[in-house]
Structures are given as C-alpha cells and as structure tokens.
Scaffold this active site. Structure first.
Site, PDB file in Angstrom:
ATOM      1  N   LYS A   1       0.860  -1.135   0.104  1.00  0.00           N
ATOM      2  CA  LYS A   1      -0.011  -0.091   0.061  1.00  0.00           C
ATOM      3  C   LYS A   1       0.806   1.067  -0.061  1.00  0.00           C
ATOM      4  O   LYS A   1       1.232   1.925   0.944  1.00  0.00           O
ATOM      5  CB  LYS A   1      -1.029   0.162   1.217  1.00  0.00           C
ATOM      6  CG  LYS A   1      -2.255   0.955   1.218  1.00  0.00           C
ATOM      7  CD  LYS A   1      -3.161   0.677   2.055  1.00  0.00           C
ATOM      8  CE  LYS A   1      -4.218   1.642   2.120  1.00  0.00           C
ATOM      9  NZ  LYS A   1      -5.089   1.899   1.137  1.00  0.00           N
TER      10      LYS A   1
HETATM   11  N1  PPE Z   1      -7.375  -0.874  -3.441  1.00  0.00           N
HETATM   12  C1  PPE Z   1      -6.883   0.580  -3.258  1.00  0.00           C
HETATM   13  C2  PPE Z   1      -6.081   1.069  -4.294  1.00  0.00           C
HETATM   14  C3  PPE Z   1      -7.127   1.092  -1.911  1.00  0.00           C
HETATM   15  O1  PPE Z   1      -6.595   2.373  -1.746  1.00  0.00           O
HETATM   16  C4  PPE Z   1      -7.945   0.521  -0.942  1.00  0.00           C
HETATM   17  C5  PPE Z   1      -8.338   1.060   0.192  1.00  0.00           C
HETATM   18  C6  PPE Z   1      -8.368  -0.807  -1.448  1.00  0.00           C
HETATM   19  C7  PPE Z   1      -8.086  -1.355  -2.542  1.00  0.00           C
HETATM   20  C8  PPE Z   1      -9.166  -1.674  -0.302  1.00  0.00           C
HETATM   21  O2  PPE Z   1      -8.443  -2.297   0.798  1.00  0.00           O
HETATM   22  P1  PPE Z   1      -9.151  -2.229   2.141  1.00  0.00           P
HETATM   23  O3  PPE Z   1      -9.026  -1.061   2.917  1.00  0.00           O
HETATM   24  O4  PPE Z   1      -7.853  -3.250   2.869  1.00  0.00           O
HETATM   25  O5  PPE Z   1     -10.157  -3.318   2.015  1.00  0.00           O
HETATM   26  N2  PPE Z   1      -8.152   2.314   0.302  1.00  0.00           N
HETATM   27  C9  PPE Z   1      -7.834   3.138   1.784  1.00  0.00           C
HETATM   28  C10 PPE Z   1      -7.452   4.864   1.528  1.00  0.00           C
HETATM   29  C11 PPE Z   1      -8.642   5.630   1.035  1.00  0.00           C
HETATM   30  C12 PPE Z   1      -8.211   7.082   1.034  1.00  0.00           C
HETATM   31  O6  PPE Z   1      -8.914   7.954   0.462  1.00  0.00           O
HETATM   32  O7  PPE Z   1      -7.279   7.299   1.645  1.00  0.00           O
HETATM   33  C13 PPE Z   1      -9.075   3.097   2.856  1.00  0.00           C
HETATM   34  O8  PPE Z   1     -10.125   2.517   2.187  1.00  0.00           O
HETATM   35  O9  PPE Z   1      -8.727   3.288   3.726  1.00  0.00           O
END
Ligand code: PPE
Length: 306
Positions: free
Chosen positions: A158
């Site tokens: 991430k």
């Molecule tokens: N893909 C991406 C690119 C992504 O940033 C997130 C979370 C996900 C998938 C889903 O991952 P998870 O949260 O583990 O289910 N994005 C984070 C950041 C958002 C932001 O604007 O800052 C979040 O949802 O916390």
C-alpha cells in the site's frame, strides 16, 4: 486537517495535533516513497473497537518489506498506539491512518541515509463516497489511465506512490460527472477502483479480479469470508469491462468505502440500475460484523476500552 484539537503519535511520542509537522525537505514529500494503512474503528455495544487491526498492521509490515523501508516498531507497539489514538482523541468511531515515511535527513533519489518515521492519526471520517452512496449506489467510469503493471509498481504494497495513478483516474471520473474511477490493468482486465477493490455478481456467483494489479484488500478478504459463510460461491478470475457491463450486480469494497454498490459503469446500467439483493446482503453482513453484532466475527474487533 491540520487545525484541530487532539493528539497524533509521531515516532513514539504523542504530539498536540497542530504540532505534528515535518520539514519541507522530507524525502517522501519529494519522491513519494513510503507506505500507509487505512483502518476503521466502529462504535460497538462495548465501546469503540478497531476492525481487523492485526491484519492491517501486518499489511503495513509487508508494504515496508516490499519497499525495503525499515519499520522500527513492533506490531504490538503499533497496535497499542492505534488503540490509544482512538482513546486519547475521545472518538466513538474513527478512521486511523498510520504512515511510514522517510525523513529530511538527506535528499536525492536513493534514500540511503534517510531515516524511517512513523505517524498514526485518528479522526472521525463518515461515508467515504457521500451518505447517499452506500444506499443508492454510485456511477463509475473506466479510467483512461491503466493500473500499474507489477514491474512498474508492486500493488501488494500500500505504497503512497500508487495514489498519483489513483488521483489522475478519480479526477478524470469526477470531471466527467462520475462518482468514482475504475482502473484496468495494462492488459485491459479489471484491476480495482481508485481506492477500492471490486466484486461483480453473475448468475448468483461472486466474481472478483485476481490481485496482480490491485491491492489485496482486507475488506475484500472480509467479504470473501462473509459470502462463503452465507453459502455464496466466490471465484477470482480475470474480468473484462464488457463482462462488467453485463453483470447482475457490481460493488466496491474498502475500509473507507466499506461496501458501496455500483449502479452504472460507463453509462451502462448494471442490473436493474439499483443496488442488488446480494450486494445488500453483503453490506448488511459487513455492517453487522464491524459493529460487533455478529458473534461469529468478534475476533476481528480489538476493543479500545480497558
Ligand atoms: N485498493 C486501493 C487502491 C485502496 O486504496 C484500497 C483502500 C483498497 C483497494 C481496499 O483495501 P482495504 O481497505 O484493505 O479493504 N483505500 C484506503 C484509502 C482511502 C483514502 O482515500 O485514503 C482505505 O479505504 O482506507
């Protein structure tokens, strides 16, 4: 964001919110090399509790490992700081943001000599795509930008730098009147939303893209468990955009976005043009789990009250 009361954890110390600053020559500010997490805490009958904290911190460790950035804190130390961030800021529910970055010890692309710094902040963050989104669903467009090829940037981390790509895509989508962007991989298969993973429903089966060019989302993994426990089949496969156009249901998953129904892709109506029954079921199961209302998933919650 900066002008608030409260406390932010920085390198093992609690600082007043307004004093949690970095120098303008901070390495990560110049080159975007670093990684972060997004975690939510929910109000439960036993006080605020953090959802899947250990999994999020483990992913932060993995991200740091992939990027080869030293993470000088143990998982237990980081967990304690996250719990305390909710408590010290007096939050009932919260979004938590740990971020690992390289400091202002040196500049130049090679970060050798720049030290690792870790911050953790927590604040109240409501529905990510607006209050209506969870209820009525959103309209998305396929971005003209592709998601990273695994040899350009490894999506399992991430990484902060992934988000320049996400920002280009989401701005393009919003400029064109859509709520969110959907990115394809460099071969043209569906990868993920700008900040969410994607699921589609076809003939009663849940399908989701393989995560070669997408983040291995924790909400995504949660949905897979919830769906399996509800007797639904889940399969990972390459998904094309025309398959998506013809899906019965589509939804996005993420810590911030939770379970957000998609009712339109590129001006093609999805299903009946409203959140479908399986999406609703998953959404309800997810909200029950995060709020501690479903005993089967209590292990996913870390209480913040002593
Ligand atoms: N893909 C991406 C690119 C992504 O940033 C997130 C979370 C996900 C998938 C889903 O991952 P998870 O949260 O583990 O289910 N994005 C984070 C950041 C958002 C932001 O604007 O800052 C979040 O949802 O916390």
């Amino acid at each position: 964001m900066q002008d608030r009361d409260g406390f932010i954890w920085l390198n093992g110390q609690w600082l007043p919110w307004r004093d949690a600053k970095v120098h303008v020559l901070t390495h990560t500010l110049h080159y975007g090399y670093g990684c972060f997490e997004g975690i939510r805490a929910y109000a439960t009958a036993h006080g605020p509790a953090i959802f899947r904290l250990d999994e999020h911190l483990r992913r932060l460790e993995d991200s740091a490992h992939i990027l080869a950035i030293d993470l000088p804190y143990t998982r237990a130390e980081m967990a304690e700081a996250c719990i305390e961030a909710v408590r010290r800021n007096g939050l009932d529910s919260a979004y938590l943001r740990p971020l690992l970055f390289l400091g202002a010890e040196k500049l130049g692309v090679d970060p050798a000599g720049a030290a690792s710094h870790l911050m953790i902040a927590a604040w109240h963050w409501g529905a990510y795509l607006g209050n209506q989104a969870m209820d009525t669903g959103i309209r998305v467009r396929v971005a003209s930008y592709a998601r990273h090829h695994p040899n350009v940037q490894m999506c399992r981390a991430k990484a902060i730098s992934t988000y320049a790509n996400s920002i280009l895509a989401v701005r393009e989508a919003r400029r064109d009147g859509y709520d969110e962007a959907l990115l394809l991989d460099t071969e043209g298969y569906v990868a993920e939303g700008s900040s969410e993973n994607l699921f589609m429903v076809s003939k009663g089966e849940l399908l989701q893209p393989e995560t070669t060019s997408a983040l291995d989302g924790i909400t995504r993994r949660t949905v897979m468990t919830l769906a399996a426990d509800a007797g639904l089949t889940v399969r990972s496969k390459r998904i094309t955009r025309d398959e998506l156009y013809c899906a019965d249901e589509v939804f996005l998953t993420g810590t911030a976005a939770e379970i957000t129904p998609v009712i339109e892709v590129d001006r093609r109506r999805i299903g009946k043009g409203e959140p479908g029954p399986i999406t609703r079921r998953i959404q309800q199961a997810y909200l029950a789990a995060v709020r501690g209302e479903d005993m089967r998933y209590r292990d996913w919650l870390t209480p913040t009250t002593r």
